[in-house]
Design an enzyme around this catalytic site. Structure first.
Site, short mmCIF file in Angstrom:
data_model
loop_
_atom_site.label_atom_id
_atom_site.label_comp_id
_atom_site.label_asym_id
_atom_site.label_seq_id
_atom_site.Cartn_x
_atom_site.Cartn_y
_atom_site.Cartn_z
N LYS A 204 0.83 -1.21 0.00
CA LYS A 204 0.00 0.00 0.00
C LYS A 204 0.87 1.27 0.00
O LYS A 204 0.71 2.17 -0.84
CB LYS A 204 -0.91 -0.03 1.23
CG LYS A 204 -1.64 1.25 1.50
CD LYS A 204 -2.72 1.52 0.49
CE LYS A 204 -3.24 2.92 0.64
NZ LYS A 204 -4.58 3.15 0.27
N CYS A 260 -4.86 11.01 1.07
CA CYS A 260 -3.93 9.87 1.04
C CYS A 260 -2.50 10.23 0.67
O CYS A 260 -1.59 10.04 1.48
CB CYS A 260 -4.45 8.82 0.07
SG CYS A 260 -5.82 7.91 0.76
C1 UDX Z 1 -5.35 7.79 -3.92
C2 UDX Z 1 -4.94 6.46 -4.57
O1 UDX Z 1 -5.11 6.56 -5.98
C3 UDX Z 1 -5.73 5.32 -4.01
O2 UDX Z 1 -5.29 4.10 -4.56
C4 UDX Z 1 -5.56 5.31 -2.50
O3 UDX Z 1 -6.29 4.29 -1.91
C5 UDX Z 1 -5.97 6.64 -1.92
O4 UDX Z 1 -5.22 7.68 -2.52
P1 UDX Z 1 -7.29 9.57 -4.23
O5 UDX Z 1 -6.55 10.39 -3.22
O6 UDX Z 1 -8.77 9.42 -4.09
O7 UDX Z 1 -6.69 8.08 -4.27
O8 UDX Z 1 -7.08 10.22 -5.64
P2 UDX Z 1 -6.23 10.07 -6.98
O9 UDX Z 1 -7.18 9.99 -8.09
O10 UDX Z 1 -5.18 9.04 -6.90
O11 UDX Z 1 -5.57 11.53 -7.03
C6 UDX Z 1 -4.75 12.03 -5.98
C7 UDX Z 1 -4.27 13.42 -6.29
O12 UDX Z 1 -3.34 13.41 -7.35
C8 UDX Z 1 -5.36 14.40 -6.71
O13 UDX Z 1 -5.12 15.65 -6.09
C9 UDX Z 1 -5.20 14.52 -8.21
O14 UDX Z 1 -5.63 15.76 -8.70
C10 UDX Z 1 -3.69 14.35 -8.34
N1 UDX Z 1 -3.27 13.84 -9.64
C11 UDX Z 1 -3.62 12.57 -10.02
C12 UDX Z 1 -2.50 14.62 -10.50
O15 UDX Z 1 -2.16 15.76 -10.18
N2 UDX Z 1 -2.08 14.09 -11.69
C13 UDX Z 1 -2.41 12.83 -12.08
O16 UDX Z 1 -2.00 12.44 -13.17
C14 UDX Z 1 -3.21 12.05 -11.22
#
Ligand code: UDX
Length: 432
Positions: A204, A260
């Site tokens: 994780k 997260c």
């Molecule tokens: C994340 C993990 O993906 C998930 O597996 C874990 O269990 C919890 O944390 P989450 O925080 O819901 O999930 O969102 P995610 O879609 O992964 O995006 C996280 C952050 O990264 C967001 O602020 C998003 O805007 C940013 N992000 C994501 C980017 O800036 N660029 C990207 O290409 C992808």
């Protein structure tokens, strides 16, 4: 199967209602009795697409219920998931008070075999501590197993992620525990990764750290693109089509936020330090992410010159689309800094305004993107909600004092925006 979820936060509610949907009998437990009372009235404390319907439907079918009594949860179910929060301590490490507390209460109520599963993101070795704690307080010497089954749900697509996971990680130490979890997840038909508890815990942390690394990597490339006149969207596509790299998490922007990535990275860096490893790579990932906010603020200053007394329309406050979550949202730091510099903020977000109002008392909140744009010197996009992609740009141009768009998520095409008469500034979309 009979299951209980301890902790009715994001992970607990999604996991509990999805397991009920698969036909299990589920009890969700939370020691916040007011929260439980509200949920029982159908008031779901978080916004997640599809969650409310899923909960209401499964309650109606009597597969899902809620209680504030951990005793009831422990007595009722064979598998008990711990899904309580692990907030960060000052030094970045995860605060495990909630987990220890739940482990103790489970132990005090154990009367027959139970499988206790860590679902919360926890440092490696927490499983060991949970086991020790339960053994210590296990008055009736009941049999039990501990397992680790980390969640990989993304906010905004959590139900879809639960029902169609890339893989399910199961960390176990006995055949009985393994069989129970394998059976539980059988209906999902997903690849299973069965490991020992420590490896599962590490999977994780390592996964989230790697995903965050990809984002900071592309954000660093975006900075270079701006300097040399390349377009990061093209670069990311060119990189991502290589299967070894993959397209996901290569969207440059204002940086990652949420509950997260920032917290898990801090925790992972702290854990590594404790065991004698200086995780410099992850420290750089974190620094680049902080820099992104300054990167966009610099763009604002570069174009508005003097920012004091200017008005900026901000579109998007949640840390990403399809959620009302503003935890560690880049928008909050960016807006706070702009307010501090004397900028007037007119903000709009489809879901997150109520939460944002609590932390941004000096900003004005608008009923739609157009009201936000009215009389503003600049339109600043911070979160890529779909509804911002299809605005009436004629109207936007007319409403803005000057046709300037700073696009923190690269949701618009520079060429098309220029043709529409805007000065367009993206992240890593070339020299301006
Ligand atoms: C994340 C993990 O993906 C998930 O597996 C874990 O269990 C919890 O944390 P989450 O925080 O819901 O999930 O969102 P995610 O879609 O992964 O995006 C996280 C952050 O990264 C967001 O602020 C998003 O805007 C940013 N992000 C994501 C980017 O800036 N660029 C990207 O290409 C992808």
């Amino acid at each position: 199967m009979k299951i209980s979820l301890i902790g009715c936060g994001y992970v607990g509610l999604v996991t509990g209602s999805c397991l009920a949907e698969l036909g299990n009998k589920v009890i969700c437990v939370d020691n916040d009795s007011k929260k439980i009372a509200r949920i029982k009235q159908g008031k779901i404390p978080i916004y997640e697409p599809g969650l409310e319907e899923l909960i209401l439907n499964n309650v109606k079918k009597k597969r899902l219920r809620f209680t504030s009594s951990i005793q009831e949860g422990v007595k009722y179910s064979e598998i008990i998931f711990i899904a309580v929060g692990t907030p960060p301590l000052e030094n970045g490490e995860a605060d495990l008070t909630g987990i220890e507390n739940v482990a103790r209460h489970i132990a005090l109520n154990l009367s027959g075999y139970r499988l206790i599963v860590e679902k919360s993101t926890v440092p490696v070795e927490t499983g060991e501590w949970v086991k020790k704690t339960i053994s210590t307080y296990n008055k009736h010497k009941a049999e039990f197993d501990v397992a680790s089954n980390p969640e990989f749900l993304r906010e905004g697509s959590a139900i879809e992620d639960f029902m169609h996971p890339d893989r399910i990680v199961i960390g176990v130490e006995s055949k009985r525990a393994r069989d129970l979890l394998v059976n539980l997840y059988k209906p999902l038909n997903a690849p299973l990764v069965i490991t020992n508890i420590r490896s599962a815990e590490l999977i994780k942390h390592a996964s989230n750290a790697f995903l965050a690394t990809k984002i900071s990597f592309i954000n660093a490339i975006a900075y270079i693109c701006d300097k040399v006149g390349a377009d990061v969207e093209e670069v990311a596509r060119g990189m991502g089509l290589d299967k070894r790299i993959g397209q996901s998490n290569l969207s440059a922007g204002v940086g990652y936020g949420g509950s997260c990535f920032p917290k898990d990275l801090d925790a992972f860096i702290a854990i590594s330090e404790r065991i004698g490893y200086n995780f410099d790579l992850l420290k750089a990932v974190r620094n680049i992410n902080e820099e992104q906010k300054h990167f966009i603020l610099k763009k604002v200053r570069d174009f508005l010159w003097v920012v004091k007394d200017k008005t900026i329309a901000v579109l998007g406050l949640s840390f990403k689309p399809d959620t009302d979550d503003i935890r560690n949202a880049p928008s909050i730091d960016i807006i706070k800094e702009l307010l501090h510099e004397g900028v007037k903020i007119k903000a709009y977000d489809p879901q997150a305004m109520n939460k944002a109002k609590e932390v941004l008392d000096k900003a004005a909140f608008c009923k739609d993107p157009y009201e936000a744009c009215k009389g503003a010197d600049c339109l600043l996009v911070i979160t890529e909600w779909n509804e911002f992609k299809e605005l009436d740009f004629k109207k936007v141009k007319h409403l803005l004092k000057r046709p300037l768009i700073i696009d923190g998520r690269n949701i618009y095409e520079p060429k098309s925006m220029k043709e529409k008469g805007f000065t367009y500034v993206g992240i890593g979309r070339g020299r301006h």
